[in-house]
Design a protein around this motif. Structure first.
Motif, PDB file in Angstrom:
ATOM      1  N   LEU A 237     -40.725 -66.624 -26.608  1.00  0.00           N
ATOM      2  CA  LEU A 237     -40.787 -66.028 -28.596  1.00  0.00           C
ATOM      3  C   LEU A 237     -39.524 -65.294 -28.338  1.00  0.00           C
ATOM      4  N   ASN A 238     -38.477 -64.728 -27.604  1.00  0.00           N
ATOM      5  CA  ASN A 238     -37.307 -64.217 -27.714  1.00  0.00           C
ATOM      6  C   ASN A 238     -36.825 -64.696 -27.117  1.00  0.00           C
ATOM      7  N   GLY A 239     -36.254 -66.219 -27.232  1.00  0.00           N
ATOM      8  CA  GLY A 239     -35.262 -67.582 -27.304  1.00  0.00           C
ATOM      9  C   GLY A 239     -35.474 -68.016 -25.455  1.00  0.00           C
ATOM     10  N   GLY A 240     -36.296 -67.102 -24.664  1.00  0.00           N
ATOM     11  CA  GLY A 240     -36.223 -67.562 -23.031  1.00  0.00           C
ATOM     12  C   GLY A 240     -35.379 -69.606 -23.143  1.00  0.00           C
ATOM     13  N   GLN A 241     -34.744 -69.665 -22.612  1.00  0.00           N
ATOM     14  CA  GLN A 241     -34.534 -71.502 -22.119  1.00  0.00           C
ATOM     15  C   GLN A 241     -35.424 -71.937 -20.818  1.00  0.00           C
ATOM     16  N   ARG A 242     -35.476 -73.189 -20.475  1.00  0.00           N
ATOM     17  CA  ARG A 242     -36.219 -73.899 -19.694  1.00  0.00           C
ATOM     18  C   ARG A 242     -34.956 -74.420 -18.678  1.00  0.00           C
ATOM     19  N   THR A 243     -34.122 -74.084 -19.510  1.00  0.00           N
ATOM     20  CA  THR A 243     -33.036 -74.459 -18.714  1.00  0.00           C
ATOM     21  C   THR A 243     -32.572 -73.092 -17.447  1.00  0.00           C
ATOM     22  N   ASP A 244     -32.234 -72.402 -17.784  1.00  0.00           N
ATOM     23  CA  ASP A 244     -32.591 -71.184 -17.020  1.00  0.00           C
ATOM     24  C   ASP A 244     -33.637 -71.106 -16.286  1.00  0.00           C
ATOM     25  N   MET A 245     -34.703 -70.858 -16.394  1.00  0.00           N
ATOM     26  CA  MET A 245     -35.778 -70.622 -15.810  1.00  0.00           C
ATOM     27  C   MET A 245     -36.073 -71.465 -14.794  1.00  0.00           C
ATOM     28  N   ASP A 246     -35.759 -72.973 -14.883  1.00  0.00           N
ATOM     29  CA  ASP A 246     -35.587 -74.152 -14.059  1.00  0.00           C
ATOM     30  C   ASP A 246     -34.562 -74.311 -12.162  1.00  0.00           C
TER      31      ASP A 246
END
Length: 400
Positions: A237-246
């Motif tokens: 909800l605060n802009g988390g990016q899946r590419t960053d988590m990956d």
């Protein structure tokens, strides 16, 4: 100075502290879950952390309505508090606090942490000029542009500033396209600057705590003043990016968890957040940093959430009557003559809330430098890059 639970005292140097990695094994964490793609663009800025001062109108809190691409059991937002209870301190951690401007994926420096040691014909003596960087939030291309403009890196994105001193004020990831690229660049510049006789260091922001929590604890419920919450939902909800988590690796987690929360440089008290919550962790900068490091080593979801909650408070210095006193309280405790912070975008400190695309003539595009306020005692450095504003890289002291 201690290194955290289970470790003895260790000597730290001015040039190496920022990128040292603890020798202990990384704490176990829950594999995070989420939805494909990036976090959606939705909602306006609700300025959800207030400290004794009114804020502009904001959308009603409606946690039951998940963002369009974040439905399903993997990304369930926090539940609302019971109707007869009020969130503490105006805190609703799973609401969006800034709009996200979608930009294409950035290909460029920062994908690795290979270190290029710059040979020095003659090592300069004494400290070099001091620079600070506001919130980056994944906008790697903008960061590279500003660092080059200040002569801090060369065309190959290598450190080129000799004995200069560079401080990042936190919030490297979320909302923008390449948060891990930003972290990799800062980690590499830390080593290159040290080899050249300068340094590149960084402070911990609330989004570092948010990303650590999302990776370590995933959808584990935590106790929140706004009801039951999870790091995973708050991160999305605060802009988390899946590419960053990956792309997030153990080395990134360890580096983020060792960042200091406060520093004193040339009479400037450097903080991420414009809050007095730092006072809850100690009466000296060393105490604050050691306490926060120790708390993170406990690998406890509720403790980490409380750190995130306090680091996300804002606007303590904005009120004309109470703001200067809040700054003086921090300066009286930790030293220095001015507080320099990020976290709260300058357009909101000024009450100039623009549109997401920057078309409003009174919007973020007007920001072209830091904002000095609170009787000249505070300098705000978040230019609102996530709102089509400006990513600020500035030399201190300011000529104001």
């Amino acid at each position: 100075m201690t290194q955290g639970a289970g470790q003895g005292p260790a000597m730290r140097t001015d040039t190496l502290r920022d990128f040292r990695v603890p020798v202990t094994e990384p704490a176990p964490y829950t594999e995070s879950v989420g939805v494909p793609g990036e976090a959606p663009v939705y909602g306006a800025y609700p300025a959800y952390y207030e400290e004794g001062t009114p804020v502009p109108p904001r959308p009603a809190y409606a946690p039951e309505a998940a963002p369009p691409s974040a439905t399903g059991p993997e990304a369930t937002p926090a539940t609302a508090p019971p109707q007869d209870e009020e969130p503490d301190d105006g805190y609703t951690p799973t609401q969006r606090d800034l709009p996200v401007i979608g930009r294409g994926a950035s290909e460029g420096p920062g994908d690795t942490v290979q270190v290029h040691y710059v040979p020095q014909d003659s090592a300069p003596t004494g400290p070099g000029p001091l620079y600070v960087v506001g919130d980056v939030h994944g906008y790697l291309d903008e960061l590279v542009t500003e660092l080059r403009a200040q002569g801090l890196i060369d065309a190959d994105c290598r450190w080129s500033a000799g004995n200069a001193r560079l401080w990042f004020l936190g919030d490297f990831t979320d909302r923008g396209p390449d948060g891990i690229g930003v972290i990799d660049l800062v980690m590499r510049l830390s080593a290159e600057a040290a080899a050249a006789g300068g340094y590149c260091k960084a402070l911990m922001g609330n989004h570092e705590l948010l990303l650590i929590g999302a990776k370590r604890f995933g959808d584990t419920p935590v106790v929140s003043g706004a009801g039951t919450a999870t790091f995973q939902a708050a991160w999305l909800l605060n802009g988390g990016q899946r590419t960053d988590m990956d792309r997030l690796q153990d080395v990134h987690l360890q580096w983020m968890s060792r960042l200091d929360a406060a520093a004193l440089e040339d009479g400037h008290l450097l903080l991420h957040s414009d809050t007095t919550a730092y006072l809850d962790y100690g009466d000296s900068i060393e105490d604050v940093n050691d306490t926060i490091h120790e708390l993170l080593t406990r690998n406890d979801a509720d403790i980490t959430w409380d750190l995130f909650r306090k680091f996300t408070k804002r606007f303590a210095f904005r009120d004309e009557e109470t703001g200067p006193q809040a700054v003086r309280e921090l300066l009286g405790t930790y030293g220095g003559g001015r507080v320099v912070h990020g976290h709260s975008p300058i357009p909101y400190l000024l009450g100039e809330v623009g549109t997401e695309d920057g078309d409003d003539s009174h919007g973020p595009e007007r920001v072209d430098g830091p904002h000095v306020y609170a009787d000249g005692l505070a300098i705000a450095m978040d230019g609102g890059v996530t709102m089509a504003g400006k990513l600020l890289v500035v030399q201190l002291p300011l000529n104001d």
